[in-house]
Every structure is written in C-alpha cells, then in structure tokens.
Design an enzyme around this catalytic site. Sequence first.
Site, PDB file in Angstrom:
ATOM      1  N   THR A  60       0.825  -1.218   0.000  1.00  0.00           N
ATOM      2  CA  THR A  60       0.000   0.000   0.000  1.00  0.00           C
ATOM      3  C   THR A  60       0.856   1.264   0.000  1.00  0.00           C
ATOM      4  OG1 THR A  60      -1.660  -1.175   1.274  1.00  0.00           O
ATOM      5  CG2 THR A  60      -1.818   1.219   1.269  1.00  0.00           C
ATOM      6  N   PHE A 110      -2.541  -8.143   4.039  1.00  0.00           N
ATOM      7  CA  PHE A 110      -1.187  -7.735   4.432  1.00  0.00           C
ATOM      8  C   PHE A 110      -0.752  -6.430   3.778  1.00  0.00           C
ATOM      9  CE2 PHE A 110      -1.374 -12.289   3.169  1.00  0.00           C
ATOM     10  CZ  PHE A 110      -1.889 -12.748   4.364  1.00  0.00           C
ATOM     11  N   CYS A 111      -1.648  -5.486   3.676  1.00  0.00           N
ATOM     12  CA  CYS A 111      -1.323  -4.188   3.053  1.00  0.00           C
ATOM     13  C   CYS A 111      -0.842  -4.372   1.629  1.00  0.00           C
ATOM     14  CB  CYS A 111      -0.230  -3.429   3.815  1.00  0.00           C
ATOM     15  SG  CYS A 111      -0.789  -2.718   5.329  1.00  0.00           S
ATOM     16  N   ASN A 112      -1.303  -5.391   0.953  1.00  0.00           N
ATOM     17  CA  ASN A 112      -0.864  -5.612  -0.413  1.00  0.00           C
ATOM     18  C   ASN A 112      -2.058  -6.105  -1.229  1.00  0.00           C
ATOM     19  OD1 ASN A 112       0.451  -6.277  -2.811  1.00  0.00           O
ATOM     20  ND2 ASN A 112       2.315  -6.884  -1.734  1.00  0.00           N
TER      21      ASN A 112
END
Length: 789
Positions: free
Chosen positions: A122, A414-416
Amino acid sequence: MSLYRPEFSTSEQLRIDAEFSRLAKNKSVYLDHAGTTLYAENQVKAAAEQLQRNVICNPHTCRLTGDFVDQVRFKVLEFFNTTAEDYHVIFTANATAALSLVADNFDFGSSGDFHFCQENHTSVLGMRERVRANGIYMLKEAEISAGLANGKGKVLQEESSRRTGNSLVTFSAQCNFSGYKIPLEAIGRIQTDGLPQAGKRIWGSGDEKKDTTHNDYYVCLDAACFVATSPLDLHKYQPDYVCLSFYKIFGYPTGVGALLVSRRGAEAFGKRRFFGGGTINYAYPHAMDHQLRESFQQRYEDGTLPFLSIVALLEGFRTLERLVPKAEGLGTMERISRHVFGLAQYLEEQLTELEHPNGEKLIQLYNKVGYRDKSRQGGIVAFNVRTETGSFVGFGEIACVAALHGILLRTGCFCNIGACQYYLGLDEQAMDAIYKRAGRICGDYFDLIDGQPTGAVRVSFGYMTTRQDVDELLKMLRSSYLATKPQQRIRFIEEQAEQLPPVLKKRAEQLRPKLLQLAVFPVKSCAAFKVESLGSWPLTDQGLKYDREWMIVDMNGMALTQKRCTELCLIRPSIRLDIGQLELQFGEDGATISVPLSLEDQAADSAKCVSKVCRQPVEGLDCGDQVAQWLCQNLGLEGLRLLRQSGQRNASKDQQTKQKLSLVNQAQFLLLNKSSVRSLQFEEPLDETVDRFRANIIIDTGCAFEELAYKGLTIGGIRFQVEGPCQRCDMICINQRTGERSPETLTTISRLQQGRMRFGIYITRIPDDLEDSEAKEQHMTCGDTVLVE
Ligand SMILES: *Cc1c(COP(=O)(O)O)cnc(C)c1O
C-alpha cells in the site's frame, strides 16, 4: 519428499533458542516475521547497557552521538556491501517514510512517468498521490522481471540531448504477500533499457502510446520485506533508491528506517520544498533565503533524528553476526535466507500432502514459482484452508483458532491488495464486489464473500523460527481442519438453513419455544447475572439494563478481558435492585463488595477516564479506591480500577447504524439456542457449556441450529432483527465456572461446522415507533413466547 535439512548447527540453534526463551514462557509460536521479526534478549540488554554507559544526547549538541550515528551509517552501508562512495544513507521513520521521501523529491521533468508493480505494498501505491509525473502506470510483475528480453528498449546515452524526463519504476524485491522474489537483474535492465509502453496507464493525459524513449529510467526498490531475511548486495545490483525498516531485520528498535540513494539517484532528486532543523547551513527569517547543507543525507533528515534508536541499531547488527556467524564462506544474511527458505520449503511440502479422507486437498497455496529456488522465493507461505467439500474456511476463523493454540500469524491482505488480487485471481468486478459493495476494509474480518476468500493466511519465518514451530502450525491445521469422520458432521449449514422450514414458522402454540434465561453481564468480561424462571428484566436502547455498564481497567487504562485474565469469570456480580447496589463476589463464597447502581450516588468528584472497548473509546467514571483495592487483592494484579460507563458507547447515530451493519462489533444481544449447544455433546454439564458462550438471551427450540436461519423474531411482543451469526470465538474456550482454558471447545465447533464456527446470533431490538421509549421502560420476561420469522 525431501527431508528438512537444518542450516544451523545444534550448538548454534541452542544459542539462538536461549535468546528467545520468552516465547516458550508465553506459550507462543511466532510466525509473523514479515510483520516484524523478534529481538534477541541479549540484544535489548546490551542496547540498554549502551545507554547506561554513555552520555548520549542530541547529535546537534554532542559530538559523541553524532559519531555514533555516523558509525551506524557506516554499518548500514557495509551490511549492504557498499560504501559512502556509492550510496547515501538517509535515516527515516520507516520504509513508508522512505518511499514517501522519494515520491516527494524525485524530479520527473516534463515527460517522466511513474510506474509501480501490481503486487506492491500500500505504501508504494500511496506514492502516486505525491509524484509529479506525466503518467502513472501499473505494471504486471512479469513485465518487470521479463524486462525487455526482446531488446526493444533503447539505450539513451548517445542521444542525451533529447532527454526531457525521468521515469521512476518502483517494485518490491520480495512480495510481502507470497514471499516471491523478483529477479534483481531487472534493475539494471530497466535503468539502461527503460520500459517503453509497458503497463496499464491509470492516470495521465495525452497520447498513451507516446514515445517514451526520451526518458531516463530510475528504479526505486522497496526492500522492506526482502532485506529482513536476504542479503542485498548493492555492489552487484544498484537500484537508485532502496527503502527499508530496521525492525523487520532486528525486531528492535522500531521507529527507524532508511532510504539509500545512489549517486545517480541523488542527481534525479529535485529541489526540496521544505527544510527542517538540521538540514540547512542557515535560513533567514526576514527573507526567502536559506542554504542547504553540503552533505546530501543531511538535507533530507528533518529535525532531530531518533538518535537513541539509531544507536540501538548497532546492537542489532552485532546480534545477527553473533547468533548467525559467517560459516563456510556464507555470510550471515545468506545463512538466514537459507534457514527461512528451508523452513518454507518444508512447510509447503507438508501442506501439499494434507488431504481430507475423500482425497480433497486441505490447503490452497498461493505462490508463483514454488519452493525450489531460494533466489526466487523467500521464507513466506501464504494459503487458505478448504473443507472436504472444497469450500473455503474464512481466514478470520483460522486467525482465531491459531491464536487459541498460541500461534501468531497474519491474515487478510497484508497491506498488499494488488498481490491479493493477483494470487486470489480477483478481477476488477470481484474487487468492486468486495470493497465497494460488501464494504470490506483493510484489517476487518469479512473473510469470505459468496464463499470466495477476500484474503489469505500468511506465515513467515525469521532466523529464530524452528522446525518445531512449523510443526505446531501443522498440528493445529490437522487437528482443527482435517475432516476425520465426514458423516458425523452436522448437516444443517446454510444450504438447508437458508430458508427456515415452514414447519418451524407455523409451530403449534404449545410447541413454540420460550425465553429460558436472560443473562446480564454488568461488568465486562466478568460472570453473568442470570434472570431465570419467571423473572423479568428492563431494557434500554443499548440492550439489557446494566449490561456491560462497568469494566475493569489495568494500570494503563486498558480494559481487562478474560483473554488476558481468565480469573475475571470468577467475579460474580449481582444487581440488587432492592438496595440499589451492584454487588461483586469473588468465587462461590469469597469476599463481597458493593458499588451504587444509581449514577447520582456515584461520588460527584469521581475522576473521568477514557478507555477503549472494541476499539471504540468509552468514557468512564472511576468507582473509587475501595473497590479498586478489592479487585487488586482478588485478582492479584496491581493498579486495577473499576470504571462505570458514563457516555453512551454508541455515541453518534452514524456510528450506531454502522455498528448494526458490522458483525465484527457487538450487537445489542447475543441469542443462543440451547438445542445447538446440546448437539455438541461436550463432556461437561450442559449449562456449563451454555455459559461459555456468554449469551444474553437463551432459548431452547428443540431443533439445533435453526436460529441460523432466522431473519427476525419476537419475544413477548418485543421485535428483534437478526444481524447475523456470532463468529466471535475467543471466549468459549474458557469454562466460566472454573476459569480453565480448553481450545478443544472451539476446534470441535469449527470441525462440526466445516470450519465455519457460527454459534448463536446477534440481534437488535427494532424500536417501536408508537412508544415513547423514555417514558415507558420495556421488560423481557422469562417464559415469554418466542415467535420466529
Ligand atoms: C513492511 C513493508 C513495508 C512498509 O514498512 P513500514 O515499516 O510499515 O513502513 C513496505 N513494503 C513492504 C514490501 C513491506 O514488507
């Protein structure tokens, strides 16, 4: 099947284990090193000693501290096999801050583009809000790693006169979702050949297929995940910018990262649009005149550096070298990367072999190139769990079950989100369905939508992870999710229960279920106050009167829960309406103490405090020293206080509606059907099992799990709407009479319901339009008839 071959010798392993003894003491298996790794115990000890020995102060004041900081810069360069000749080290708060610094300062000229990779963190996506690029492009990972094998790229050196812009290409050296490592050869290729017309333009104007050969190409490497467990050789690969966070490498300290900038990269940085303390030679207040420092890195380190943390990094480097010394020509990071890769390979092999009795695979793995080559794959395994019918188990439940086994792992995206999209095969419509229509947000537990996962489970390893840790995970998955006797499962689940069978709706009068019991939990996480037989209890617009009105907070003002202190269930509150007191008793015949029920009797001067319940701040009134002392004595903890909620928890109407929609948060009431509990057949008195669920409203319909099909219900004339099944699962492992923990309760339910774990339903009262709720208090009475729809 290849056997797991340990990278560390027995004596090395013993030395490492000794530094992480706190894991065993806390019965924890830690498998989230891509979130952060753990610090060694002697590492923090030595860092503290360092502080005790030296006078360390503001580096702008004191030479010694400045020297320390420079020493760390030197260590950082050495760690990445480079020197101050080739790279500048700018200390930042973390990798994100480093990426944002690049976004702010990179000079795109008049025609430069910004390219990022789909499988990016992110924080990389966020760069696009800042960059002043001509166009913004999303690249598929393959477009980066395949590079320009066809040689379409253009070497620009000879035509330097035509260059009008700088393009920036950003990607992760290692994907934090899957552990996939991009071939670093791409870096040099992009720098020399560029990326003409690759990627999908998501922003920009003008002709998309324009000639980009007049741009120079720069590479920003998000190395945050990669460098945690792999050697990065900046002599061999020379990205222009490298972003990282040190806690991912050492576990301690947090709050320091770095941006490494190559000489070439430094030249592409434009004029700064800010200067902070320490970055200038002078700045006039009376005129727009200032001069930046000579040294490149000093120009970008605004204000006082986190110098104590930077000094502590030295101990981080030393610890890695001490615990994983160079051996047989292999460096520390090389050995760590072999270790974590070996574990991942072992886990992947074992997971692949897990099958349900009917031959269906238990695990759906997410990776790109398998686990054969550690230069392409790191120590991360991402997966989802499937039932024997092929349906997915929600990652929220895996997280819960894992936590009960003391296993710490990560679930979600996972912020992805890009990697999630890629690995789960979500197209743009599917993304809209998840994020726009179903309203999933990062960090929540909307784990399945229409049966399809919205994220995954991720386990990741560090140098201190052992094979036993991996085996614990395997044991948990086997025991909780592998179907053993398929025919024994309760076959109610949604498919059948979606529609409530008409017979249940039209139940004859005498067969209608009755309200059996109401349970008020006056003090959050303590025992229930039960209303039974023909007793009745008043309602407020929050739920049952006095429910969760009080809570115990620790010395830090944080709400105490059974998760942290199981003895809480031994505190038995009774609400004595007759004398206007809330009475607390510890155990069956322990000491008692009382506090007034009425808010007016609450000491007028009682202090206001703020704590958090379910992530919502709540304001509370302190109930005084006497009860505080009583709590400390009985629970054997210091600094406890009893708070009474003064403000309303659902302060704004807005929040209230939101809370109604979200299953993650608590609804007004939890309703439990005793028949469903009966079907579990635990070896303990039925009522003890019922108590585990800490429901407010208990009914017994004679038909297990029919409540999962309810849309609404009426109890004694009061109408309720069903919010959804209760998926909270952390508490039920605690026997509420004894305070004993047993994870089996949960795993049994999980297995019975094919890994779903739904027990009881959340319901909310439908406000009665005609009635002025202030004027007339409504009651529920045990024995009331329950009508369902
Ligand atoms: C952790 C991580 C980040 C962000 O690191 P912060 O310390 O949160 O700034 C960025 N990219 C990747 C690949 C990561 O793993």
